[in-house]
Design an enzyme around this catalytic site. Structure first.
Site, PDB file in Angstrom:
ATOM      1  N   MET A  79       0.823  -1.203   0.000  1.00 24.40           N
ATOM      2  CA  MET A  79       0.000   0.000   0.000  1.00 24.40           C
ATOM      3  C   MET A  79       0.865   1.264   0.000  1.00 24.40           C
ATOM      4  O   MET A  79       2.068   1.212   0.189  1.00 24.40           O
ATOM      5  CB  MET A  79      -0.913  -0.002   1.228  1.00 24.40           C
ATOM      6  CG  MET A  79      -1.906  -1.144   1.267  1.00 24.40           C
ATOM      7  SD  MET A  79      -2.901  -1.184   2.783  1.00 24.40           S
ATOM      8  CE  MET A  79      -3.861   0.330   2.621  1.00 24.40           C
ATOM      9  N   HIS A  80       0.220   2.393  -0.247  1.00 20.20           N
ATOM     10  CA  HIS A  80       0.729   3.750   0.013  1.00 20.20           C
ATOM     11  C   HIS A  80       1.732   4.286  -1.003  1.00 20.20           C
ATOM     12  O   HIS A  80       2.019   5.484  -1.002  1.00 20.20           O
ATOM     13  CB  HIS A  80       1.371   3.848   1.405  1.00 20.20           C
ATOM     14  CG  HIS A  80       0.549   3.298   2.516  1.00 20.20           C
ATOM     15  ND1 HIS A  80      -0.768   3.638   2.709  1.00 20.20           N
ATOM     16  CD2 HIS A  80       0.859   2.406   3.503  1.00 20.20           C
ATOM     17  CE1 HIS A  80      -1.238   2.988   3.767  1.00 20.20           C
ATOM     18  NE2 HIS A  80      -0.283   2.230   4.260  1.00 20.20           N
TER      19      HIS A  80
ATOM     20  N   ASP B 274      -2.621  -5.072   0.459  1.00 16.93           N
ATOM     21  CA  ASP B 274      -2.086  -6.351   0.942  1.00 16.93           C
ATOM     22  C   ASP B 274      -2.682  -6.787   2.269  1.00 16.93           C
ATOM     23  O   ASP B 274      -2.988  -7.971   2.455  1.00 16.93           O
ATOM     24  CB  ASP B 274      -0.560  -6.318   0.997  1.00 16.93           C
ATOM     25  CG  ASP B 274       0.008  -5.158   1.800  1.00 16.93           C
ATOM     26  OD1 ASP B 274      -0.758  -4.342   2.366  1.00 16.93           O
ATOM     27  OD2 ASP B 274       1.252  -5.053   1.856  1.00 16.93           O
TER      28      ASP B 274
END
Length: 497
Positions: A84-85, A243
């Protein structure tokens, strides 16, 4: 003989990509993977080349389809998951502008402060479920605008890692709520980009892709990729999940059963608590994200967990097996005979939210040795997870946790987590991960199950409880060491009463 339908899951991880094929009973039919490099151009910076993700994913898919051909198995849909991110900046032609800063990148401290100067933290948490966080994508965009103006001027699209892979596979730019809620600009109540927030920050809403449900088909495989992947023409590609949400789907964790959460002892440590409604911590000490099942979840993340044990082994005992270290630690009592380890080797996320704290051993004497170091490290990571869980406890209904990750193979470590968190911990009988969850998220589109709820109900793994290890002394020592070295964080480090 008829072909067996399987769904594929792709997990675009930090160290590499993993692809799996599952049948309708959730059984692993085949898997493949590829690694790719991590770039650290400056201290505190972590980046990867999105082109490396794509190359690795295509190679792994080609290997997987080769295996499936020998098994008479037919891919009928593919789901996406990934770290992520991260920020994948694309120009007007869909070309990558620069390497992608990752989830653990720490360059955005000034951008975080700038965002919270313009949007009060309480308002930001109420809208997005989270405060501004250095690893999130939104501060990365602000950093890019302020630091690499030419690159920002070329940027027309901001995608998350798995969504970039989805774009490469289909030609369509889409995201879904579980990953998009880690950007820092998604209004959780509306499950759409917060136009007012973006306006205050002078960021164009058009930078961000359309948000669709996690089980939605975002497009079909581009014809020119059938040869490179071995996948059938027109294969449906499903949005999938970030995830942590995808891994939770694989474990059967759903907002319809909010009493069961999970704890992952991987490179980082993660506590996952499903929620029926978006209920943030008012101080933003843990994350609140959308779940791939349509609900929500709290996420507590400590940045150094099994990664800390790997660090100890690599730096202090490179010739010693992990089982040996864990066996030695089992002979040391609660509190490691006075030795305490603060596991903040890479700063800390939950609940401290401080990239500048650092790890430490305290209480050392001539009487202590390697076994005490290892025991203190195991206790320290368990206590860090407990700090996050103490924030989550009044916001959730979690009464038991399913454990995953490499560290979950240790009875001692899981027992310490159970003792520190004062909650039952069970080891999952299988070890499904985010790739498995992505494949499950693709099952409704493939017609293998009527909907995601039915798929999760049918495939839900079971767990075997572990015996809790006493951690009362370790919790007290942890709180004392945290208060001594980082007094500004002492309230979050108090042990449970």
């Amino acid at each position: 003989m008829s072909e067996t339908p399987v769904t594929l899951g792709v997990d675009l991880g930090t160290s590499g990509v993993k692809v799996v094929a599952l049948d309708d009973a959730g059984r692993l039919v085949a898997e493949a993977g590829r690694s790719y490099p991590l770039l650290t151009p400056r201290p505190g910076w972590t980046e990867q080349r999105p082109q490396d993700w794509v190359a690795g994913a295509l190679e792994a898919l080609r290997e997987l389809t080769g295996k499936l051909a020998t098994m008479n198995a037919l891919p009928v849909a593919l789901g996406l998951s990934g770290q992520m991110h991260g920020l994948v900046a694309l120009d007007a032609h869909g070309e990558v502008v620069r390497p992608a800063p990752l989830w653990n990148d720490q360059r955005t401290g000034q951008a975080v402060a700038w965002i919270e100067e313009r949007i009060p933290r309480a308002d930001l948490i109420a809208r997005t479920g989270n405060r501004a966080v250095t690893g999130f994508q939104l501060p990365k965009l602000v950093w890019l605008r302020e630091t690499e103006g030419e690159a920002f001027a070329r940027t027309r699209h901001a995608l998350l890692p798995k969504d970039y892979l989805g774009y490469v596979l289909t030609g369509e730019m889409r995201s879904e709520p579980s990953d998009a809620s880690g950007v820092g600009a998604l209004n959780l109540a509306k499950r759409g980009w917060d136009a007012d927030l973006l306006s205050v920050l002078d960021l164009n809403r058009a930078l961000f892709p359309e948000v669709v449900p996690s089980t939605a088909v975002i497009g079909t495989l581009r014809a020119e990729l059938t040869g490179a992947t071995g996948l059938p023409k027109g294969l449906p590609i499903v949005a999938g999940g970030g995830d942590n949400a995808a891994a939770a789907v694989a474990l059967g964790l759903t907002s319809r059963r909010p009493e069961v959460g999970s704890v992952s002892l991987g490179t980082s440590g993660v506590v996952f608590a499903p929620l029926t409604a978006p209920t943030p911590d008012p101080e933003g000490r843990v994350h609140l994200f959308a779940h791939a099942d349509g609900g929500y979840h709290l996420l507590g993340v400590t940045l150094a967990c099994a990664g800390a044990l790997q660090w100890l082994r690599d730096k202090l005992a490179p010739e010693v097996a992990f089982d040996t270290l864990l066996g030695e630690a089992a002979g040391v009592p609660d509190g490691a005979d006075g030795v305490t380890f603060l596991p903040y080797l890479a700063g800390e996320r939950s609940p401290l939210m401080d990239p500048d704290v650092r790890g430490a051993w305290t209480g050392l004497s001539l009487a202590h040795g390697r076994a005490h170091f290892t025991r203190a490290l195991l206790e320290g990571t368990a206590c860090a997870l407990a700090d996050a869980f103490e924030v989550m406890r009044p916001l959730s209904r979690v009464s038991s946790l399913l454990a995953t990750g490499g560290g979950a193979r240790s009875d001692l470590w899981l027992g310490l987590v159970s003792g520190a968190l004062s909650v039952q911990v069970a080891r999952s009988e299988s070890e499904p991960g985010a790739a498995d969850g992505a494949a499950i998220l693709a099952m409704p589109a493939a017609g293998l199950h009527a909907n995601l709820e039915a798929a999760m109900e049918a495939l839900c793994p079971q767990g075997t409880p572990v015996a809790a290890e006493p951690a009362t002394v370790a919790r007290r020592q942890h709180a004392e060491a945290l208060a001594q070295l980082y007094p500004q964080h002492a309230p979050a480090g108090q042990p449970a009463s």
